[in-house]
Scaffold this motif. Structure first.
Motif, mmCIF file in Angstrom:
data_model
loop_
_atom_site.group_PDB
_atom_site.id
_atom_site.type_symbol
_atom_site.label_atom_id
_atom_site.label_comp_id
_atom_site.label_asym_id
_atom_site.label_seq_id
_atom_site.Cartn_x
_atom_site.Cartn_y
_atom_site.Cartn_z
ATOM 1 N N MET A 201 0.858 -1.186 0.000
ATOM 2 C CA MET A 201 0.000 0.000 0.000
ATOM 3 C C MET A 201 0.898 1.242 0.000
ATOM 4 N N ARG A 202 0.528 2.245 -0.806
ATOM 5 C CA ARG A 202 1.233 3.512 -0.779
ATOM 6 C C ARG A 202 0.202 4.646 -0.787
ATOM 7 N N ARG A 203 0.614 5.785 -0.267
ATOM 8 C CA ARG A 203 -0.290 6.936 -0.201
ATOM 9 C C ARG A 203 0.500 8.190 -0.574
ATOM 10 N N LYS A 204 -0.153 9.062 -1.349
ATOM 11 C CA LYS A 204 0.493 10.312 -1.728
ATOM 12 C C LYS A 204 0.726 11.145 -0.473
ATOM 13 N N ASN A 205 1.953 11.634 -0.346
ATOM 14 C CA ASN A 205 2.312 12.429 0.817
ATOM 15 C C ASN A 205 3.592 13.200 0.483
ATOM 16 N N PRO A 206 3.504 14.543 0.402
ATOM 17 C CA PRO A 206 4.713 15.322 0.052
ATOM 18 C C PRO A 206 5.826 15.184 1.087
ATOM 19 N N ASN A 207 5.473 14.712 2.275
ATOM 20 C CA ASN A 207 6.485 14.496 3.309
ATOM 21 C C ASN A 207 6.975 13.049 3.344
ATOM 22 N N GLY A 208 6.478 12.235 2.422
ATOM 23 C CA GLY A 208 6.935 10.862 2.339
ATOM 24 C C GLY A 208 8.360 10.776 1.846
ATOM 25 N N ARG A 209 8.948 9.652 1.966
ATOM 26 C CA ARG A 209 10.367 9.511 1.640
ATOM 27 C C ARG A 209 10.607 8.679 0.388
ATOM 28 N N PHE A 210 9.561 8.561 -0.465
ATOM 29 C CA PHE A 210 9.704 7.756 -1.678
ATOM 30 C C PHE A 210 9.149 8.503 -2.876
ATOM 31 N N ILE A 211 9.753 8.215 -4.037
ATOM 32 C CA ILE A 211 9.238 8.696 -5.315
ATOM 33 C C ILE A 211 9.192 7.514 -6.282
ATOM 34 N N ALA A 212 8.454 7.695 -7.382
ATOM 35 C CA ALA A 212 8.415 6.672 -8.417
ATOM 36 C C ALA A 212 9.662 6.788 -9.290
#
Length: 578
Positions: A201-212
């Protein structure tokens, strides 16, 4: 109605004839080297079989080859499934229980299912190749194989038929409350979209630590400390059923069947995954009982995944003294050959090259029974492109799926409304990829791993009465000297066996004349002997070393026709007459 039945009855023979006409005939086929051309039990080795299919194959092999294959149950699993084991040998050349034996099993862990295919492939190959392969004929004349395709059948079926991921708990099906909140399995895997796959599961979050990844948008890559992310990863697909903030913490119960064996066993607070006490799991108890009833087992092999490793013990540093120098020499010779036979695999020692394991199957077979045993960790990324040392294995997995599996191993990201996390996306690799072989590589690696076990079995003891000589002593007495040879690498008793007197000594007997005295010849040139004062006809020899000989001698009266016979639990039987 009668007319319809008559038509069906009349049509069936024609249908059978049509199938026979379209089936490949022997004259239409060029046999590929090293492979059965027209097996009696046709198999496709590019898929994974559930328990019912494994049962069917075992029984078909036994029916097709009654002089080579016998199938029986070692016992029942926790949920009542029969634990099948096949005895494979040339029954016409002697009692299988009197021949040196190789034991093979697979699938002790629920998600390590290809071990069953590798074990089953070995049984199938031995039976199907016997008719036209001299090496297999000679091997089965001398040796016995005990092959148990799955030793965790309950968990195997759960892994195959239920929604899981590649790293699902490795345990069986006995319920366990892992978070100790009083509820059992309350956070099992939740297949949110019902597609049969447990992915991420992934969720859009500008503070997340992952990109595609720009090169492959399916792949999530972490960003640097000074970069802005786009996604946060929420773990495997599921729901926090008990509201404690953790998803899926109570799977189908977590205990580790490979921490349940009665050698250097430790409780759960020391060895995570241990159950109640050694052999507290019914499956392992059944295997132990089977091994104890078959003292001819001289070699062992278990199949796990993954990492491309040929492992030997000890499992823990505390057990280092168990594996002494003489036995390590045997292990090294076999393990180094394994590296040659299986490209990409490395011969390693568990405690030194991996981590500590207490109560493992590997150590019980050797430490408790004196059986030279390996555990192969099947599948390695080397097999993807036949290259070693890839520093970015995750990128390799994505490119391999894209270029050779045509994206079949990946569930593409898609939107989902999660009742706890809101708008998310779910996607990722299926349970059949990452730890398991893709179909087109399954048979190739099965064959190579099988070749290693056949080499191991070949080097179990092979005894012969190499020489019988007589010397006249006068007064009606004669001295009879016999030389017993072991023409293989493995001794009849491992050093561990000798240390703890696990198995009875080898017996060398003289039958026919009256025996006055019997002795072991320690040095034939200097005529140094050790007399056995009781039961002189049957000389007990502690060990017949590999690639070596043992010499014995009798003083006999009234010499005539006589026979010398060797009877060794792990070395088999050999005899010769004057």
């Amino acid at each position: 109605m009668k007319l319809i039945i008559k038509k069906i009855f009349f049509t069936l023979p024609l249908l059978s004839l049509a199938i026979a006409l379209f089936a490949q005939q022997p004259e239409q086929i060029l046999k590929a080297s090293g492979s059965p051309a027209n097996p009696k039990v046709p198999m496709s080795w590019n898929r994974y079989n559930d328990y019912a299919a494994i049962t069917e194959v075992c029984k078909k092999l036994a029916k097709a080859y009654p002089d080579l294959v016998k199938v029986e149950s070692m016992g029942k699993s926790f949920m009542g499934k029969e634990m099948w084991v096949m005895t494979i040998s040339d029954f016409k050349t002697g009692d299988p229980s009197k021949k040196p034996a190789m034991y093979i099993d697979g699938n002790i862990h629920s998600n390590e299912i290809q071990g069953s295919e590798f074990a089953l492939y070995t049984a199938w190959y031995l039976a199907e190749s016997f008719a036209d392969t001299k090496h297999i004929q000679e091997l089965l004349a001398d040796k016995t194989f005990y092959i148990a395709p799955t030793i965790n059948p309950d968990a195997r079926d759960n892994f195959i038929h239920a929604a899981n991921n590649a790293n699902s708990p490795r345990s069986g099906m006995i319920p366990v409350d892992n978070d100790r909140d009083g509820s059992i399995n309350e956070d099992g895997y939740d297949d949110l979209d019902g597609d049969g796959h447990i992915v991420f599961m992934r969720r859009k979050n500008p503070n997340g630590r992952f990109i595609a990844d720009q090169d492959d948008p399916r792949r999530m890559i972490s960003v640097g400390v000074d970069q802005q992310g786009e996604y946060e990863l929420l773990g495997y697909e599921g729901i926090d059923n008990d509201g404690d903030g953790d998803v899926n913490e109570d799977g189908e119960g977590f205990y580790d069947p490979n921490r349940d064996w009665a050698w250097n066993w430790q409780p759960n607070y020391i060895q995570s995954g241990a159950y109640k006490y050694p052999f507290s799991l019914p499956e392992n108890r059944s295997i132990a009982d089977f091994v104890m009833k078959h003292p001819n087992i001289a070699a062992g092999q278990s199949y796990h995944n993954n990492g491309g490793m040929i492992l030997r013990g000890p499992g823990a540093l505390e057990d280092l003294d168990t594996y002494n120098a003489q036995d390590v020499q045997v292990y090294d010779a076999l393990g180094n050959k394994g590296e040659e036979l299986i490209p990409g695999y490395k011969y390693l020692v568990v405690y030194k090259d991996l981590y500590s394991v207490f109560g493992g199957e590997l150590d019980w077979f050797y430490g408790g029974r004196g059986i030279y045993t390996f555990s192969n960790e099947l599948w390695t990324n080397f097999l993807m492109y036949n290259k070693a040392g890839d520093s970015n294995s995750q990128a390799t997995q994505y490119s391999f799926d894209r270029n050779l599996l045509f994206n079949d191993a990946f569930v593409n990201w898609k939107a989902f409304k999660h009742h706890q996390y809101g708008d998310i996306e779910i996607g990722g690799f299926k349970k059949s990829f990452g730890r398991l072989h893709p179909g087109f590589l399954l048979e190739s690696d099965a064959h190579r791993n099988m070749s290693f076990t056949l080499y191991h079995a070949y080097h179990t003891p092979k005894l012969s009465v190499e020489e019988i000589s007589e010397k006249d002593l006068g007064g009606g007495l004669k001295e009879v000297t016999a030389v017993i040879a072991n023409k293989r690498l493995m001794p009849t008793h491992s050093s561990q066996d000798l240390k703890y007197k696990i198995e009875v000594p080898d017996m060398i007997s003289l039958t026919g004349p009256k025996v006055i005295a019997g002795m072991i010849v320690n040095n034939r040139d200097l005529n140094i002997t050790s007399e056995q004062k009781n039961d002189a006809e049957n000389i007990r020899v502690p060990n017949i070393p590999g690639n070596s000989t043992v010499t014995v001698r009798w003083i006999i009266q009234n010499a005539g026709k006589y026979s010398v016979k060797v009877d060794s639990k792990k070395g088999g039987i050999a005899s010769r007459s004057n």
